[in-house]
Each structure stands twice: as structure tokens, then as C-alpha cells.
Write a protein that holds these residues in place. Structure first.
Motif: not given
Length: 489
Positions: A310, A312-318, A320-321, A324
């Protein structure tokens, strides 16, 4: 224990259970289900049905003393910390289990009635034996240990001599009953200890969940705290004792010995009518309790894995944001002329992951025996073959080896077998080339403890020679292909 210690225990769940109005109902019903029957995970429907039958029988004896439903009583007992309600993995129905608090209250109440027989001899013997083990086990003087072992040997020799003369000493019925009661009480206490160890592990799980829910820092700090708590439990006296006990249970020989001894003791005529048949099931109860404790440890590990995924997913989304956001800013500035800045020629980076590389394979080197001159004293030795201008094609030899491996069902072949099918025609140079073959997926394994006698044709003179070499095996490794397999493809 002083006054403050006792005053602090007034609000303990076990104390509140003993003071509760329906304490007889709680203790009698839960002791039957979770202690006497050793049930560790009872579905809610089963427990509600059994409690409903119990309430009906009690209310039939007189005025309704328990007006509420069985489910309401179970909810109250769970809220008071006497039962544990949880959902096992993959189950949609709630399950119930006793808490260490309930077991402590049941054990205290069970010890209140007067007993017709109280054995003391076996407990005294146990104390003396434990003291002897501690004193003897920490003795560092070799002579003192030797003297103790000799005294033990003399005692055993005296017993053997008495048996040879017909003197057989057996335990009296009272001594036998004394020891049986101690075995029974110790077995039940072990089951109670399992629940306490499991409760300590669940407390660690609750602390971890709270830290995960409120963590704001990096993963390193949280993982360090988790592993520190986990190691603290594993290295504690309780954790080490539990692990040693669990290892003992996993031994098939010790399990068979324990069940055989319990069966023999329960069939003794001196214990007729006094033996507890449930004691025969105690090894299986120990295994079930130990497995339940190990499941709690596995749940801790699974919780840690989910946390890492979880986060790691949060860090990946951050990340990616952020990427962008940079792209949007670049797009907004693309149409503006004369932007300050400079151009850089950034070379392309070639990435090579460690797992894409082949594992290192040490090269086996063949050591030549240089003591030939000493073996033959001053005799002349013909070494012209080592310097003869003979060209050996390693590709031809590799094809011969791959063909032999393809014909073998074990995906390996020895050098002696290859030479038998393809005799050496180029002398010693051809033999040495076999040791240096290199081909993807083909491993050359050299066993120096075994030797083979190989015959080869001499190049510079007529005749044949014999060479003693280490045993060589050509093995088709994982992912390799033999000659026949390549032709089929």
C-alpha cells in the motif's frame, strides 16, 4: 505484591468476571466449551445455539433468571474482554475464542473446591530434579561433572543388580495417582499458556496496525520498530520456550513416544476409574494450539506485506502526479519565445538488471602432474606430443558432447562415454580440449576424487597411450538445449 499492585488489579477483566452477576453462567458455559473441550475457534451460530440450549435448561428450573438472548450475552462477554470475536481469513461468519483472562478465572475457580487427594511427592521430586539439572547444567568443572555422572551410574547399577536378584520396586497406587494428577494439571496449564502467547502476538499486531494508520514518516522507521518488537517477543524467555516446545511437537519420534506413554498409563489397573480419557487427546490439542499461534505470526507477516504494498502504491501515485505536473508546466511554456536556459546532450543510459545476468560459474582448472621426471628418475620422457602442431576444432567436440547429452535420459554424460563413442584421434591435445569446452547451457563438472583411464592415438608415432584424468561430466543446465533439441526446433 503490595497494596497499590492489588488496587490496580480491581479493574482487571478477570476480577470483573468474578464479581459479575452472571459469573456462574459465564464460567460454567465457557469452561465447558473452550477449556474442557479445548475448542479454539467456534462459529457464532454454533456457540449461540449451545448457549441458547443452556439458557433454556436454566430457565426451566425456575423463574426466568436469564431473560436476554444468547447473542446478547455473547456480545456482552466480548465487550468485557472475556471472549474474542473475530473473522478468520476467508470466512464470512464470526468466530469466538476464549481469552487468557477467562482461562485465568476458570483456573482459579476450579481450584477452590476441596480435593479428596492432594499429591505432594511428585511435585517435590520434580523440584529436586529441576534443581539438580540447574546446578549440574551450569557446572564448569569437568571433574565435578564426572563425579555426578559416576554417582548416577552407581545408582543405575544398583537398580540393575536389584532387578537381577528379583527385587522389583513399583510405584504404589497413591504415588501413581499423585504423578498422574501432576501430568494432567501441567498439560492443561500448557494449553492456557498457548493462549497467552497468542494474545501477546495479537497485541503486537494491534500496535502495528495503529502505527500503520498513523504513520507519517518513512517506511524505514516503521519497519525498524516492527522488527524490534517482533525480535523482542521471539528472543524473550516466553518466545524461546514456545519455539523449543513447538520444535519438540514437530518431531514424529517424540510424538509417537508421547502417545505411546499416555496410552500405557491410561491402561494401568491402578488408575481404573480415575484416568482422564481426554488426556489421550492432549498431544493433538497441543499441536492445534501451537498451529493457531503460528497462524497469528503468519498474519503479522501478511499485514506487513500489505502495508509495504500500500505504501509503495501511494508513493508511486505521488511520483506520477509530480511527473504529470512537470509535463503540464512544460506544455504551458512550450509556446513562449526566448525562454532562458541551455541545452544539454544527455546520453542514453543503458540499464542492466542484476537478475538478467548469468550467475558466475567458476572455471575448473586441470592441474598437470609435473612430477613425471621424479617418477622416472633420469629416464627420458617423450613430451613431443605437447608441442606438436595439431589443430583441434572445439566446435566439433562440442557437437559430439551435445549429441551424447541429447541421447541421454538424464541430460548428462561423462567424458569417458563420449570418448568411447568418438575415440581420440588427435592425441593429447584433443583430450585437453574437452576440459576447456564452453557452450551456453553446458556445464563441465570435474570430480577430482574419481579418475578415468582414457586411451588416445599417438600423433607423432604409431601406437596408443593411456592417460589418467579426473572424472568429467557434461551437464545440460537449466535453459540449455542439446543438439537433438535444436534440430527439432
Amino acid at each position: 505484591m503490595d497494596f497499590d499492585d492489588v488496587a490496580g488489579l480491581v479493574d482487571h477483566p478477570a476480577w470483573r468476571l468474578l464479581r459479575a452477576d452472571n459469573a456462574p453462567l459465564v464460567l460454567s458455559f465457557c469452561a465447558t466449551v473452550f477449556v474442557d473441550e479445548n475448542a479454539r475457534s467456534v462459529p457464532e451460530t454454533v456457540l449461540v445455539s449451545r448457549l441458547d440450549d443452556q439458557l433454556y435448561m436454566l430457565n426451566e428450573r425456575g423463574p426466568a433468571s436469564f431473560p436476554r438472548s444468547a447473542a446478547a450475552y455473547l456480545t456482552e462477554w466480548t465487550n468485557n474482554g472475556w471472549l474474542r470475536k473475530y473473522y478468520p481469513s476467508g470466512e464470512d461468519e464470526a468466530h469466538f475464542d476464549a481469552t487468557p483472562t477467562l482461562e485465568k478465572a476458570v483456573a482459579w475457580v476450579s481450584g477452590l473446591p476441596a480435593r479428596s487427594f492432594i499429591g505432594t511427592e511428585s511435585r517435590l521430586n520434580t523440584i529436586v530434579e529441576l534443581l539438580r539439572q540447574m546446578a549440574f547444567g551450569t557446572e564448569t568443572d569437568p571433574q565435578a561433572r564426572i563425579d555426578e555422572l559416576r554417582r548416577e551410574r552407581d545408582r543405575i547399577d544398583a537398580q540393575i543388580a536389584g532387578l537381577l536378584t528379583g527385587e522389583v520396586e513399583v510405584l504404589s497406587p497413591l504415588a501413581l495417582l499423585d504423578r498422574y494428577q501432576q501430568v494432567e494439571s501441567t498439560a492443561v496449564e500448557l494449553l492456557r499458556d498457548f493462549r497467552e502467547v497468542e494474545e501477546n502476538l495479537r497485541e503486537l499486531d494491534r500496535r502495528l496496525r495503529q502505527q500503520v494508520a498513523t504513520a507519517e514518516g518513512g517506511k524505514g522507521e516503521l519497519l525498524a520498530a516492527f522488527f524490534m518488537d517482533r525480535d523482542e517477543i521471539a528472543q524473550s524467555d516466553q518466545g524461546q520456550s514456545f519455539q523449543a516446545f513447538f520444535d519438540y511437537l514437530l518431531s514424529p519420534d517424540r510424538q509417537d513416544e508421547l502417545r505411546e506413554l499416555l496410552g500405557q498409563v491410561n491402561q494401568l489397573p491402578q488408575l481404573a476409574g480415575k484416568a482422564n480419557r481426554n488426556l489421550l487427546k492432549i498431544p493433538f490439542a497441543w499441536l492445534e494450539a501451537a498451529e493457531s499461534t503460528q497462524d497469528t505470526v503468519r498474519q503479522l507477516t501478511e499485514q506487513l506485506r500489505r502495508f509495504l504494498v500500500d505504501r509503495t502504491r501511494v508513493e508511486d501515485r505521488r511520483v506520477l502526479a509530480l511527473v504529470r505536473s512537470i509535463q503540464r508546466h512544460v506544455a504551458e511554456l512550450a509556446d513562449l519565445p526566448d525562454l532562458p536556459g541551455m541545452e544539454l546532450d544527455v546520453p542514453q543510459v543503458e540499464l542492466a538488471l542484476p537478475m538478467e545476468r548469468r550467475l558466475y560459474m567458476p572455471v575448473e582448472r586441470v592441474e598437470l602432474d609435473t612430477s613425471v621426471a621424479e617418477a622416472f628418475d633420469d629416464a627420458e620422457v617423450d613430451v613431443s606430443e605437447l608441442f606438436a602442431g595439431v589443430h583441434v576444432d572445439p566446435e566439433v567436440l562440442t557437437e559430439q558432447v551435445l549429441a551424447a547429452v541429447a541421447a541421454s535420459s538424464s541430460r548428462q554424460v561423462s567424458l569417458a562415454a563420449v570418448v568411447e563413442d568418438h575415440p581420440l584421434s588427435l592425441g593429447l591435445a584433443e583430450l585437453l580440449t574437452y576440459f576447456q569446452l564452453e557452450h551456453p547451457g553446458l556445464d563441465v563438472v570435474i570430480d577430482r576424487d574419481r579418475t578415468d583411464q582414457l586411451v588416445y592415438q599417438r600423433v607423432d608415432a604409431p601406437g596408443r597411450s593411456r592417460a589418467t584424468v579426473p572424472h568429467v561430466t557434461f551437464v545440460l543446465s537449466e535453459g540449455g538445449q542439446a543438439a537433438g533439441e535444436v534440430e527439432q526446433q
